[in-house]
Motif scaffolding. Structure first.
Motif, short mmCIF file in Angstrom:
data_model
loop_
_atom_site.label_atom_id
_atom_site.label_comp_id
_atom_site.label_asym_id
_atom_site.label_seq_id
_atom_site.Cartn_x
_atom_site.Cartn_y
_atom_site.Cartn_z
N GLU A 197 0.31 -1.33 -0.16
CA GLU A 197 -0.10 -0.14 -0.44
C GLU A 197 1.08 1.84 0.08
O GLU A 197 0.53 2.03 -1.26
CB GLU A 197 -1.20 0.06 0.88
N ALA A 198 1.92 1.22 0.58
CA ALA A 198 3.21 2.00 0.58
C ALA A 198 3.16 2.74 -1.09
O ALA A 198 3.78 3.86 -1.03
CB ALA A 198 4.27 1.85 1.51
N GLY A 199 3.36 1.39 -0.92
CA GLY A 199 4.22 1.47 -3.01
C GLY A 199 3.37 2.50 -3.31
O GLY A 199 3.19 3.30 -4.93
N ARG A 200 2.03 2.06 -3.39
CA ARG A 200 1.27 2.13 -4.56
C ARG A 200 1.18 3.77 -3.93
O ARG A 200 0.59 4.85 -5.14
CB ARG A 200 -0.74 2.01 -3.81
N GLY B 283 18.04 0.31 -1.02
CA GLY B 283 17.16 -0.53 -0.30
C GLY B 283 16.13 -1.41 -0.30
O GLY B 283 15.65 -1.04 -1.55
N SER B 284 15.46 -1.99 0.35
CA SER B 284 14.19 -2.40 0.25
C SER B 284 12.86 -1.56 0.08
O SER B 284 11.72 -2.08 -0.52
CB SER B 284 14.30 -3.26 1.39
N SER B 285 13.04 -1.02 1.27
CA SER B 285 11.89 0.48 1.04
C SER B 285 11.00 1.00 0.13
O SER B 285 9.99 0.77 0.22
CB SER B 285 12.17 1.59 1.68
N PRO B 286 12.05 1.55 -1.55
CA PRO B 286 11.91 1.71 -2.56
C PRO B 286 10.69 0.88 -3.40
O PRO B 286 10.11 1.27 -4.46
CB PRO B 286 12.45 2.69 -3.13
N LEU B 287 11.18 -0.35 -2.88
CA LEU B 287 11.31 -1.20 -4.19
C LEU B 287 9.83 -2.21 -4.87
O LEU B 287 9.21 -1.60 -5.75
CB LEU B 287 11.74 -3.18 -3.80
#
Length: 260
Positions: free
Chosen positions: A11-14, A37-41
Protein backbone atom coordinates in the motif's frame (compact mmCIF):
# COMPACT_ATOMS: atom_id res chain seq x y z
CA UNK A 1 5.50 17.11 7.50
CA UNK A 2 2.66 14.77 6.68
CA UNK A 3 2.66 11.28 8.21
CA UNK A 4 0.59 8.59 6.50
CA UNK A 5 0.14 5.23 8.23
CA UNK A 6 -0.73 2.41 5.83
CA UNK A 7 -1.39 -1.31 6.17
CA UNK A 8 1.72 -2.68 4.50
CA UNK A 9 4.59 -2.05 2.09
CA UNK A 10 2.46 -2.71 -0.98
CA UNK A 11 0.00 0.00 0.00
CA UNK A 12 2.91 2.35 0.72
CA UNK A 13 4.26 1.67 -2.77
CA UNK A 14 0.91 2.39 -4.39
CA UNK A 15 0.53 5.66 -2.51
CA UNK A 16 4.04 6.84 -3.37
CA UNK A 17 3.51 5.82 -7.00
CA UNK A 18 0.39 7.95 -7.10
CA UNK A 19 2.47 10.96 -6.03
CA UNK A 20 4.92 10.25 -8.87
CA UNK A 21 2.07 9.73 -11.35
CA UNK A 22 0.42 13.02 -10.36
CA UNK A 23 3.73 14.86 -10.67
CA UNK A 24 4.34 13.47 -14.17
CA UNK A 25 0.81 14.47 -15.23
CA UNK A 26 1.60 18.06 -14.20
CA UNK A 27 5.26 18.06 -15.22
CA UNK A 28 6.17 15.39 -17.82
CA UNK A 29 9.84 16.41 -17.71
CA UNK A 30 10.02 16.14 -13.90
CA UNK A 31 13.27 15.33 -12.12
CA UNK A 32 13.09 12.37 -9.74
CA UNK A 33 15.46 11.45 -6.94
CA UNK A 34 15.82 7.69 -6.54
CA UNK A 35 16.67 5.73 -3.40
CA UNK A 36 17.79 2.12 -3.20
CA UNK A 37 17.46 -0.43 -0.40
CA UNK A 38 14.33 -2.42 0.38
CA UNK A 39 11.88 0.38 1.19
CA UNK A 40 11.43 1.83 -2.34
CA UNK A 41 11.04 -1.56 -4.08
CA UNK A 42 7.23 -1.69 -3.82
CA UNK A 43 7.15 1.80 -5.34
CA UNK A 44 9.29 0.72 -8.28
CA UNK A 45 7.13 -2.40 -8.71
CA UNK A 46 4.03 -0.23 -8.91
CA UNK A 47 5.59 2.26 -11.33
CA UNK A 48 6.60 -0.69 -13.54
CA UNK A 49 3.05 -2.03 -13.44
CA UNK A 50 1.58 1.36 -14.31
CA UNK A 51 4.09 1.78 -17.11
CA UNK A 52 3.19 -1.61 -18.61
CA UNK A 53 -0.53 -1.75 -17.93
CA UNK A 54 -1.63 1.90 -17.79
CA UNK A 55 0.81 3.64 -20.11
CA UNK A 56 2.55 5.72 -17.45
CA UNK A 57 5.03 7.79 -19.46
CA UNK A 58 8.45 8.63 -17.99
CA UNK A 59 10.12 9.23 -21.36
CA UNK A 60 10.74 12.91 -20.64
CA UNK A 61 11.67 12.48 -16.98
CA UNK A 62 15.19 12.67 -15.53
CA UNK A 63 16.40 10.78 -12.46
CA UNK A 64 19.31 11.06 -10.04
CA UNK A 65 20.25 8.28 -7.63
CA UNK A 66 21.04 9.17 -4.05
CA UNK A 67 24.31 7.32 -3.66
CA UNK A 68 26.87 4.79 -4.84
CA UNK A 69 29.59 2.66 -3.28
CA UNK A 70 33.19 3.77 -3.73
CA UNK A 71 35.39 1.30 -5.57
CA UNK A 72 32.67 -1.17 -6.54
CA UNK A 73 32.66 -2.05 -10.22
CA UNK A 74 29.69 -0.62 -12.10
CA UNK A 75 28.33 -4.01 -13.17
CA UNK A 76 28.47 -5.53 -9.67
CA UNK A 77 24.91 -6.63 -8.84
CA UNK A 78 25.01 -4.68 -5.56
CA UNK A 79 26.22 -1.43 -7.13
CA UNK A 80 23.46 1.15 -7.03
CA UNK A 81 23.88 1.76 -10.74
CA UNK A 82 22.92 -1.91 -11.22
CA UNK A 83 20.12 -1.78 -8.67
CA UNK A 84 18.53 1.31 -10.22
CA UNK A 85 18.82 -0.19 -13.68
CA UNK A 86 17.38 -3.54 -12.59
CA UNK A 87 14.58 -2.28 -10.35
CA UNK A 88 13.61 0.93 -12.12
CA UNK A 89 14.98 2.08 -15.47
CA UNK A 90 14.69 -1.26 -17.32
CA UNK A 91 11.07 -1.61 -16.20
CA UNK A 92 9.63 1.78 -17.12
CA UNK A 93 9.71 4.04 -20.16
CA UNK A 94 12.49 6.36 -18.99
CA UNK A 95 15.47 7.01 -21.26
CA UNK A 96 18.46 5.25 -19.60
CA UNK A 97 20.68 8.17 -20.61
CA UNK A 98 18.57 10.39 -18.34
CA UNK A 99 19.18 8.22 -15.26
CA UNK A 100 22.26 9.38 -13.36
CA UNK A 101 24.24 7.77 -10.52
CA UNK A 102 27.21 9.15 -8.57
CA UNK A 103 30.53 7.83 -9.87
CA UNK A 104 32.16 5.74 -7.17
CA UNK A 105 35.08 4.90 -9.49
CA UNK A 106 36.05 8.47 -10.41
CA UNK A 107 39.75 9.24 -10.31
CA UNK A 108 38.97 12.51 -8.54
CA UNK A 109 36.04 11.76 -6.25
CA UNK A 110 35.86 15.28 -4.84
CA UNK A 111 35.55 16.81 -8.32
CA UNK A 112 33.04 14.12 -9.30
CA UNK A 113 30.87 14.97 -6.28
CA UNK A 114 30.90 18.65 -7.24
CA UNK A 115 29.98 17.72 -10.82
CA UNK A 116 27.02 15.67 -9.56
CA UNK A 117 25.74 18.67 -7.62
CA UNK A 118 26.14 20.77 -10.79
CA UNK A 119 24.23 18.21 -12.85
CA UNK A 120 21.29 18.24 -10.43
CA UNK A 121 21.23 22.03 -10.46
CA UNK A 122 21.51 22.19 -14.26
CA UNK A 123 18.55 19.80 -14.56
CA UNK A 124 16.43 22.25 -12.56
CA UNK A 125 16.67 20.52 -9.17
CA UNK A 126 14.85 17.49 -7.82
CA UNK A 127 11.07 17.72 -8.03
CA UNK A 128 10.34 14.58 -5.99
CA UNK A 129 12.95 12.79 -3.89
CA UNK A 130 12.30 9.22 -2.78
CA UNK A 131 13.96 8.26 0.50
CA UNK A 132 14.27 5.26 2.74
CA UNK A 133 15.30 5.47 6.39
CA UNK A 134 18.12 3.68 8.16
CA UNK A 135 17.52 2.04 11.52
CA UNK A 136 19.75 4.75 13.02
CA UNK A 137 17.80 7.51 11.27
CA UNK A 138 20.14 8.09 8.34
CA UNK A 139 18.87 9.26 4.95
CA UNK A 140 20.91 8.56 1.85
CA UNK A 141 24.19 7.49 3.40
CA UNK A 142 24.32 10.50 5.69
CA UNK A 143 25.27 8.62 8.83
CA UNK A 144 24.69 9.94 12.38
CA UNK A 145 26.79 13.03 12.98
CA UNK A 146 26.55 14.21 9.36
CA UNK A 147 26.38 17.91 8.69
CA UNK A 148 22.78 18.95 8.18
CA UNK A 149 23.97 21.40 5.51
CA UNK A 150 26.16 18.89 3.63
CA UNK A 151 26.32 18.47 -0.14
CA UNK A 152 27.22 15.44 -2.27
CA UNK A 153 30.43 13.99 -0.84
CA UNK A 154 32.34 10.88 0.30
CA UNK A 155 31.16 9.26 3.53
CA UNK A 156 32.47 6.39 5.65
CA UNK A 157 29.82 3.82 6.50
CA UNK A 158 29.20 2.78 10.09
CA UNK A 159 29.72 -0.89 10.85
CA UNK A 160 25.99 -1.20 11.52
CA UNK A 161 25.18 0.07 8.03
CA UNK A 162 27.74 -2.31 6.54
CA UNK A 163 26.18 -5.21 8.45
CA UNK A 164 22.70 -4.13 7.33
CA UNK A 165 23.84 -4.12 3.71
CA UNK A 166 25.84 -7.34 3.88
CA UNK A 167 22.76 -9.28 2.72
CA UNK A 168 23.36 -7.86 -0.77
CA UNK A 169 26.94 -9.26 -0.85
CA UNK A 170 28.51 -12.69 -0.39
CA UNK A 171 30.04 -11.63 2.92
CA UNK A 172 30.47 -8.61 5.17
CA UNK A 173 34.09 -8.29 4.06
CA UNK A 174 32.89 -7.46 0.53
CA UNK A 175 30.82 -4.47 1.63
CA UNK A 176 32.73 -1.25 0.82
CA UNK A 177 33.63 1.08 3.66
CA UNK A 178 33.01 4.27 1.66
CA UNK A 179 30.23 5.72 -0.47
CA UNK A 180 29.40 8.82 -2.44
CA UNK A 181 26.09 10.23 -1.24
CA UNK A 182 23.95 13.25 -1.85
CA UNK A 183 24.25 15.47 1.19
CA UNK A 184 21.55 16.46 3.63
CA UNK A 185 21.46 19.95 2.15
CA UNK A 186 21.12 18.44 -1.32
CA UNK A 187 18.15 16.34 -0.19
CA UNK A 188 16.58 19.35 1.53
CA UNK A 189 16.64 21.25 -1.78
CA UNK A 190 14.12 18.80 -3.31
CA UNK A 191 10.68 20.32 -3.78
CA UNK A 192 8.86 17.26 -2.39
CA UNK A 193 10.33 14.46 -0.30
CA UNK A 194 8.53 11.11 -0.01
CA UNK A 195 10.07 8.87 2.65
CA UNK A 196 9.11 5.20 2.96
CA UNK A 197 9.78 3.07 6.03
CA UNK A 198 8.44 -0.29 7.09
CA UNK A 199 8.84 -2.84 9.86
CA UNK A 200 9.30 -2.75 13.61
CA UNK A 201 13.06 -2.34 13.25
CA UNK A 202 12.45 1.16 11.89
CA UNK A 203 9.97 2.22 14.60
CA UNK A 204 12.43 4.15 16.78
CA UNK A 205 14.01 5.84 13.79
CA UNK A 206 10.57 6.89 12.55
CA UNK A 207 9.76 8.29 15.99
CA UNK A 208 13.02 10.25 16.00
CA UNK A 209 12.41 11.48 12.46
CA UNK A 210 8.88 12.70 13.12
CA UNK A 211 8.61 13.48 16.82
CA UNK A 212 12.13 13.75 18.16
CA UNK A 213 14.39 16.79 18.33
CA UNK A 214 16.16 17.87 15.16
CA UNK A 215 19.62 16.43 15.61
CA UNK A 216 22.49 15.09 13.55
CA UNK A 217 22.26 11.90 15.61
CA UNK A 218 19.01 11.18 13.76
CA UNK A 219 19.78 12.83 10.45
CA UNK A 220 16.30 12.29 9.02
CA UNK A 221 14.86 14.56 11.72
CA UNK A 222 16.05 17.54 9.64
CA UNK A 223 13.06 16.85 7.38
CA UNK A 224 10.94 18.51 10.06
CA UNK A 225 12.25 21.72 8.50
CA UNK A 226 11.34 20.71 4.95
CA UNK A 227 8.29 22.52 3.52
CA UNK A 228 6.84 19.44 1.79
CA UNK A 229 7.75 16.04 3.23
CA UNK A 230 5.46 13.01 3.15
CA UNK A 231 6.37 10.13 5.47
CA UNK A 232 4.64 6.85 4.55
CA UNK A 233 5.00 4.09 7.15
CA UNK A 234 3.34 0.76 7.83
CA UNK A 235 1.71 -0.10 11.16
CA UNK A 236 4.86 -1.71 12.58
CA UNK A 237 7.07 1.27 11.71
CA UNK A 238 4.44 3.60 13.20
CA UNK A 239 4.26 1.68 16.48
CA UNK A 240 6.46 4.11 18.47
CA UNK A 241 4.73 7.28 17.25
CA UNK A 242 3.03 9.08 20.13
CA UNK A 243 0.55 10.82 17.83
CA UNK A 244 -0.12 7.92 15.45
CA UNK A 245 -3.89 8.15 15.95
CA UNK A 246 -3.81 11.86 15.18
CA UNK A 247 -1.85 11.28 11.98
CA UNK A 248 -4.46 8.72 10.90
CA UNK A 249 -7.25 11.18 11.70
CA UNK A 250 -5.61 13.96 9.70
CA UNK A 251 -5.03 11.78 6.65
CA UNK A 252 -8.51 10.24 6.76
CA UNK A 253 -10.03 13.74 6.73
CA UNK A 254 -7.83 15.09 3.97
CA UNK A 255 -9.65 16.17 0.78
CA UNK A 256 -8.73 14.15 -2.30
CA UNK A 257 -7.83 17.24 -4.30
CA UNK A 258 -4.88 17.98 -2.02
CA UNK A 259 -2.96 14.85 -3.03
CA UNK A 260 0.24 14.08 -1.14
Amino acid sequence: MEVVVVKDAREAGRLAASAVTALLARTPDAVLGLATGSSPLPLYDELARRSTEEGLDLSRATAFALDEYVGLRRDHPASYRSVIRREFSERVTIDPARVHTPDGLAGDLVASCAAYEDAIRDAGGIDLQILGLGADGHIGFNEPGSSLASRTRIKTLTEQTRRDNARFFSSLSEVPHHVVTQGVGTIMDARHVVLLAGGAAKAQAVHGLVEGPVTAMCVGSVLQFHPHTTVIVDEAAASALLLADYYRQVYDGKPDWQGL
